[in-house]
Scaffold this active site. Sequence first.
Site, mmCIF file in Angstrom:
data_model
loop_
_atom_site.group_PDB
_atom_site.id
_atom_site.type_symbol
_atom_site.label_atom_id
_atom_site.label_comp_id
_atom_site.label_asym_id
_atom_site.label_seq_id
_atom_site.Cartn_x
_atom_site.Cartn_y
_atom_site.Cartn_z
ATOM 1 N N CYS A 1 0.874 -1.161 0.000
ATOM 2 C CA CYS A 1 0.000 0.000 0.000
ATOM 3 C C CYS A 1 0.907 1.206 0.000
ATOM 4 O O CYS A 1 2.123 1.068 0.123
ATOM 5 C CB CYS A 1 -0.853 0.077 1.257
ATOM 6 S SG CYS A 1 -2.103 -1.216 1.376
ATOM 7 N N GLY B 1 -0.966 0.744 -4.999
ATOM 8 C CA GLY B 1 -2.305 0.267 -4.682
ATOM 9 C C GLY B 1 -3.338 0.890 -5.585
ATOM 10 O O GLY B 1 -3.444 2.117 -5.626
ATOM 11 N N ASN C 1 0.815 1.122 6.073
ATOM 12 C CA ASN C 1 1.281 0.164 5.076
ATOM 13 C C ASN C 1 2.015 -0.948 5.810
ATOM 14 O O ASN C 1 2.906 -0.669 6.601
ATOM 15 C CB ASN C 1 2.212 0.903 4.098
ATOM 16 C CG ASN C 1 2.951 -0.040 3.149
ATOM 17 O OD1 ASN C 1 4.045 0.260 2.711
ATOM 18 N ND2 ASN C 1 2.369 -1.169 2.819
ATOM 19 N N GLY C 2 1.630 -2.203 5.506
ATOM 20 C CA GLY C 2 2.308 -3.341 6.136
ATOM 21 C C GLY C 2 1.307 -4.275 6.789
ATOM 22 O O GLY C 2 0.164 -3.893 7.036
ATOM 23 N N TYR D 1 11.031 -4.936 -6.794
ATOM 24 C CA TYR D 1 9.804 -4.805 -7.574
ATOM 25 C C TYR D 1 8.944 -3.596 -7.228
ATOM 26 O O TYR D 1 8.489 -2.886 -8.115
ATOM 27 C CB TYR D 1 8.965 -6.086 -7.402
ATOM 28 C CG TYR D 1 7.611 -5.999 -8.055
ATOM 29 C CD1 TYR D 1 7.475 -6.127 -9.431
ATOM 30 C CD2 TYR D 1 6.451 -5.757 -7.305
ATOM 31 C CE1 TYR D 1 6.224 -6.020 -10.045
ATOM 32 C CE2 TYR D 1 5.210 -5.647 -7.916
ATOM 33 C CZ TYR D 1 5.105 -5.785 -9.278
ATOM 34 O OH TYR D 1 3.882 -5.671 -9.881
HETATM 35 P P1 AMP Z 1 4.440 -14.973 -11.558
HETATM 36 O O1 AMP Z 1 3.880 -14.747 -12.916
HETATM 37 O O2 AMP Z 1 3.407 -15.512 -10.578
HETATM 38 O O3 AMP Z 1 5.705 -15.783 -11.545
HETATM 39 O O4 AMP Z 1 4.794 -13.541 -10.949
HETATM 40 C C1 AMP Z 1 5.962 -12.875 -11.313
HETATM 41 C C2 AMP Z 1 5.660 -11.546 -11.948
HETATM 42 O O5 AMP Z 1 4.783 -10.780 -11.131
HETATM 43 C C3 AMP Z 1 6.931 -10.742 -12.144
HETATM 44 O O6 AMP Z 1 6.913 -10.265 -13.458
HETATM 45 C C4 AMP Z 1 6.852 -9.601 -11.143
HETATM 46 O O7 AMP Z 1 7.176 -8.388 -11.768
HETATM 47 C C5 AMP Z 1 5.417 -9.575 -10.673
HETATM 48 N N1 AMP Z 1 5.299 -9.592 -9.204
HETATM 49 C C6 AMP Z 1 6.126 -10.131 -8.289
HETATM 50 N N2 AMP Z 1 5.645 -9.972 -7.034
HETATM 51 C C7 AMP Z 1 4.484 -9.317 -7.148
HETATM 52 C C8 AMP Z 1 3.489 -8.866 -6.215
HETATM 53 N N3 AMP Z 1 3.621 -9.063 -4.902
HETATM 54 N N4 AMP Z 1 2.412 -8.225 -6.721
HETATM 55 C C9 AMP Z 1 2.259 -8.058 -8.049
HETATM 56 N N5 AMP Z 1 3.153 -8.445 -8.971
HETATM 57 C C10 AMP Z 1 4.247 -9.076 -8.541
#
Ligand code: AMP
Length: 464
Positions: free
Chosen positions: A2, A30, A105-106, A255
């Site tokens: 968030c 968010g 946030n958290g 990320y």
């Molecule tokens: P996946 O397709 O499930 O392997 O997710 C990996 C992809 O989702 C990567 O391209 C990341 O940029 C993105 N990603 C990683 N962690 C998150 C998160 N907590 N929320 C949204 N996107 C994420």
Amino acid sequence: MCGVIGLFHAGEEDVFPDAVNGLFQMQHRGQDACGIALADGRIVRHHKGIGHVREVFPSRPLPDFSGFVATGHVRYPTQGDNRVRNTQPHVVSTLRGTNLALSSNGDLTNYHTVRARLEEKGVDFLGTNDAELILKFIAWEHLEGGCSLLEAIRRMQREVRGAYSATLVTGDALYAIRDPWALRPLCFGTSGVLHVVASETPALDIARVDLVDEVGAGEVVHFGREGITRHPHPDVASVRHGSPVPAHCIFEHVYFSRPDSIAFGERVYDVRRRIGAWLARHEDEAIDVVVPVPDSSNAIALGYAHESGVPFEFGLIRNHYVGRTFIHPDQARRDDGVKQKFNPLRSVFKGRRVALVDDSIVRGTTLRKLTRMVRAAGAAEVHLRIGSPVTRHSCFYGVDTPDAEALIGSRMDEAGICAHLTADSLRYISVEGLREAAAGDGHFCMACFTGEYPEPVREQKASK
Ligand code: AMP
């Protein structure tokens, strides 16, 4: 995840426009819901709703929705129950007229235990949100327990476990509060008259205030008519069960944060460039072109290209209007989301040996689809290069990773993952490589990779 903001104008000018602009700069943290609470010296008013910042606040919701103190929040989409009840900021008002509003946030790790204790004292809860618990804890101690607000916050910090970067508004003051581990980011800046607290520094940039510092681990910063007063935690090691060091969430660098943010003392863009350089230094394949999975991996791929001399290309064009594919509960929707989101440029891939760079692999959905897409676009070889170590463990502190069984890294070894993703090779940055790239004070929470949580986590994630 968030985003939070807090504002205080010493000249008592209205901060509503700056609150909206600051939240808009943190929209990536968010997109589910957002809200702002404002105070004008006496009354705290609030407005919140489901949707993006520009949808919930296309203009001032009411003519008298103004004030010189504010707290605001953007909420990350989750699969939670009643969305409006869990939307922030949370507000408490009493018959005595004391109003408090808080955004955080958290995630907390002992929510149920603390909530049960408060309910025994007669405290009611509207939803199941961590920030509501934090606010009601502080409000009860202050209003019923009769202690100062600072002491009430200290009591909350001693009882509540987990991650919180929060802003709290009273009628005429703002508090910034951070958990003793400093898990999630929180910084503050000032122009001299306007003070801004935010999850990320672009919210300070847009308000034209200069970054002063991060809110320290366990610190409370008070912004009032008398200026800025910092209250470092008097006994931060004891609330961290004796640990002398903080535990900043490394995933902010990998990320979550914007590349133009300064998180935990380092520019995120520079950290990502160093991650890419590490991947290039450890390359043992012949590569013709390096391509990021946009946008989160752009700076990583750029760092790789600069270190190795391999040409950088935007081979995958992203549709920016797809929204979050990550969150969909069913796999078919997630698969379709990836196809809707990216389209390959054949001219970039045809006959080339490609290093395809992504920041992380969670379930493996994105890279399995993209590897096939890139091969179908004519790539001779697809080598996956990942800007974080293998994600094997769930996060209890606010990053929305699924339960461990859904993480591909908890079920398969690297060779298995590579085969599942149908890639020619796969390399992750090492834990030490990432720590080195992230620099700062070097004290990071890397539990999602190592399983070493800063403190024991007893309550289960799914039970809230
Ligand atoms: P996946 O397709 O499930 O392997 O997710 C990996 C992809 O989702 C990567 O391209 C990341 O940029 C993105 N990603 C990683 N962690 C998150 C998160 N907590 N929320 C949204 N996107 C994420």
